[in-house]
Design a protein around this motif. Sequence first.
Motif, mmCIF file in Angstrom:
data_model
loop_
_atom_site.group_PDB
_atom_site.id
_atom_site.type_symbol
_atom_site.label_atom_id
_atom_site.label_comp_id
_atom_site.label_asym_id
_atom_site.label_seq_id
_atom_site.Cartn_x
_atom_site.Cartn_y
_atom_site.Cartn_z
ATOM 1 N N PRO A 1 0.833 -1.205 0.000
ATOM 2 C CA PRO A 1 0.000 0.000 0.000
ATOM 3 C C PRO A 1 0.867 1.254 0.000
ATOM 4 O O PRO A 1 1.855 1.341 0.731
ATOM 5 C CB PRO A 1 -0.802 -0.129 1.298
ATOM 6 N N LEU A 2 0.468 2.219 -0.803
ATOM 7 C CA LEU A 2 1.249 3.441 -0.906
ATOM 8 C C LEU A 2 1.391 4.131 0.441
ATOM 9 O O LEU A 2 2.435 4.691 0.764
ATOM 10 C CB LEU A 2 0.606 4.387 -1.917
ATOM 11 N N SER A 3 0.341 4.080 1.252
ATOM 12 C CA SER A 3 0.392 4.735 2.564
ATOM 13 C C SER A 3 1.528 4.186 3.418
ATOM 14 O O SER A 3 2.228 4.939 4.102
ATOM 15 C CB SER A 3 -0.940 4.544 3.301
ATOM 16 N N LYS A 4 1.735 2.874 3.375
ATOM 17 C CA LYS A 4 2.810 2.267 4.168
ATOM 18 C C LYS A 4 4.181 2.679 3.647
ATOM 19 O O LYS A 4 5.095 2.989 4.434
ATOM 20 C CB LYS A 4 2.695 0.748 4.165
ATOM 21 N N LEU A 5 4.339 2.711 2.331
ATOM 22 C CA LEU A 5 5.623 3.116 1.758
ATOM 23 C C LEU A 5 5.952 4.567 2.105
ATOM 24 O O LEU A 5 7.102 4.896 2.407
ATOM 25 C CB LEU A 5 5.593 2.934 0.243
ATOM 26 N N ILE A 6 4.949 5.421 2.080
ATOM 27 C CA ILE A 6 5.172 6.822 2.430
ATOM 28 C C ILE A 6 5.549 6.948 3.901
ATOM 29 O O ILE A 6 6.503 7.657 4.253
ATOM 30 C CB ILE A 6 3.923 7.663 2.103
ATOM 31 N N ILE A 7 4.811 6.278 4.763
ATOM 32 C CA ILE A 7 5.090 6.351 6.194
ATOM 33 C C ILE A 7 6.502 5.863 6.503
ATOM 34 O O ILE A 7 7.235 6.485 7.283
ATOM 35 C CB ILE A 7 4.038 5.549 6.992
ATOM 36 N N ASP A 8 6.900 4.760 5.893
ATOM 37 C CA ASP A 8 8.242 4.228 6.143
ATOM 38 C C ASP A 8 9.331 5.149 5.598
ATOM 39 O O ASP A 8 10.475 5.100 6.062
ATOM 40 C CB ASP A 8 8.380 2.836 5.525
ATOM 41 N N THR A 9 9.002 5.979 4.618
ATOM 42 C CA THR A 9 9.966 6.917 4.065
ATOM 43 C C THR A 9 10.127 8.152 4.941
ATOM 44 O O THR A 9 11.245 8.610 5.196
ATOM 45 C CB THR A 9 9.544 7.346 2.644
ATOM 46 N N ILE A 10 9.024 8.708 5.430
ATOM 47 C CA ILE A 10 9.082 10.004 6.123
ATOM 48 C C ILE A 10 9.138 9.879 7.639
ATOM 49 O O ILE A 10 9.272 10.894 8.330
ATOM 50 C CB ILE A 10 7.899 10.900 5.710
ATOM 51 N N ARG A 11 9.051 8.692 8.187
ATOM 52 C CA ARG A 11 9.107 8.504 9.638
ATOM 53 C C ARG A 11 10.439 9.011 10.194
ATOM 54 O O ARG A 11 11.432 9.123 9.466
ATOM 55 C CB ARG A 11 8.968 7.019 9.976
ATOM 56 N N GLY A 12 10.469 9.316 11.467
ATOM 57 C CA GLY A 12 11.736 9.630 12.124
ATOM 58 C C GLY A 12 12.218 11.044 11.931
ATOM 59 O O GLY A 12 13.330 11.274 11.463
ATOM 60 N N ARG A 13 11.361 12.016 12.289
ATOM 61 C CA ARG A 13 11.777 13.423 12.316
ATOM 62 C C ARG A 13 12.037 14.023 10.933
ATOM 63 O O ARG A 13 13.083 14.591 10.671
ATOM 64 C CB ARG A 13 13.042 13.597 13.174
ATOM 65 N N SER A 14 11.072 13.873 10.044
ATOM 66 C CA SER A 14 11.142 14.636 8.805
ATOM 67 C C SER A 14 10.098 15.743 8.849
ATOM 68 O O SER A 14 9.116 15.668 9.596
ATOM 69 C CB SER A 14 10.945 13.736 7.577
ATOM 70 N N VAL A 15 10.312 16.767 8.039
ATOM 71 C CA VAL A 15 9.473 17.971 8.075
ATOM 72 C C VAL A 15 8.290 17.826 7.134
ATOM 73 O O VAL A 15 8.429 17.368 5.997
ATOM 74 C CB VAL A 15 10.300 19.215 7.688
ATOM 75 N N ILE A 16 7.119 18.222 7.620
ATOM 76 C CA ILE A 16 5.911 18.326 6.811
ATOM 77 C C ILE A 16 5.453 19.778 6.844
ATOM 78 O O ILE A 16 5.404 20.400 7.910
ATOM 79 C CB ILE A 16 4.790 17.415 7.339
ATOM 80 N N PHE A 17 5.114 20.319 5.688
ATOM 81 C CA PHE A 17 4.579 21.674 5.607
ATOM 82 C C PHE A 17 3.186 21.608 4.999
ATOM 83 O O PHE A 17 3.013 21.213 3.848
ATOM 84 C CB PHE A 17 5.472 22.565 4.744
ATOM 85 N N VAL A 18 2.184 21.966 5.812
ATOM 86 C CA VAL A 18 0.800 21.989 5.352
ATOM 87 C C VAL A 18 0.443 23.436 5.060
ATOM 88 O O VAL A 18 0.503 24.297 5.948
ATOM 89 C CB VAL A 18 -0.154 21.404 6.407
ATOM 90 N N SER A 19 0.061 23.697 3.807
ATOM 91 C CA SER A 19 -0.109 25.077 3.376
ATOM 92 C C SER A 19 -1.504 25.348 2.830
ATOM 93 O O SER A 19 -2.134 24.484 2.219
ATOM 94 C CB SER A 19 0.920 25.414 2.292
ATOM 95 N N SER A 20 -1.972 26.566 3.061
ATOM 96 C CA SER A 20 -3.191 27.074 2.443
ATOM 97 C C SER A 20 -3.103 28.591 2.404
ATOM 98 O O SER A 20 -2.674 29.224 3.376
ATOM 99 C CB SER A 20 -4.439 26.658 3.222
ATOM 100 N N SER A 21 -3.540 29.168 1.305
ATOM 101 C CA SER A 21 -3.535 30.623 1.195
ATOM 102 C C SER A 21 -4.600 31.255 2.071
ATOM 103 O O SER A 21 -4.625 32.484 2.245
ATOM 104 C CB SER A 21 -3.761 31.036 -0.269
ATOM 105 N N LYS A 22 -5.486 30.436 2.649
ATOM 106 C CA LYS A 22 -6.507 30.955 3.560
ATOM 107 C C LYS A 22 -5.910 31.347 4.909
ATOM 108 O O LYS A 22 -6.573 31.996 5.713
ATOM 109 C CB LYS A 22 -7.597 29.904 3.773
#
Length: 276
Positions: free
Chosen positions: A199-220
């Motif tokens: 599942p893509l969700s598992k591959l993504i989680i295993d890639t970004i786990r362990g203190r990686s940065v996420i930026f959630v953006s909205s012009s609102k």
Amino acid sequence: KTSQYLDSSDGMKDQADPLSREVLAALPDARWVSLKLFTQAVRGMRQILANFPNAGIKRNLLTIVDFNQKTESRRFLVVDLELERVLFQTWVHHGRRSDEDYDRLAERFGNVVDSYRSSTGFLLTSQDPYEGSWGYSLRMHGIDGALNSNVHRRAIVIHPWPTIHPRELATLDPSGTSLGCLSLPWYESGKFYGREDQPLSKLIIDTIRGRSVIFVSSSKVDLEQKSLYLRSTALLPVAERNAILARISQEDKSSPTGTEIQSLPPRAQSWLNNRR
């Protein structure tokens, strides 16, 4: 070919079948985030690394969630800055009450428990995934002050969800949104990214786990003024930095207070028995 991780009893196993032309026609082409947004995300990440040089934050990985795009757009991107590659670009749900007019675009954001709204700003992924109510999941730490400091307390996590799939998104039904979590596809296989059939969700989680940065953006949201890492090039006060690190450490030792309670569509009920 049917994906090998799908059980024959899975009520939505046809999600692994080829998409019809009608479905493909209803989905927009994938597009890159704007240069302005990408530059903003990198600038904020550099400030985070400067403020927390010894926190073990990954310097090469950056996830960008572009909530200026609608649900049917591939608005979740994972970038390897060193390799200069987009590792993943896929769909993600926003919080149900972030889209009160049900036009599939998130307009309202918050940091309040039980608000069912998405939070903007910069976050860090936790160290270890876990098996939650919806399967293989990953917690996050809100490190951007009033924008998202309650993310862990709200049990806002990254987890799979069965209806985040082009076949479902093409119906443009807004009812499948989350209660604030970043919900990712379960039925999209890693084979489409030249990876193993998981599942893509598992591959993504295993890639970004362990203190990686996420930026959630909205012009609102005026992130240039409200984000701790965009409004100034100066370091945060030592006391504030220490408080953020102490909270992250404490959150790592504790479970979220509750889990996202969300009803599965009847057609997807069998997914709970097959997600592992």
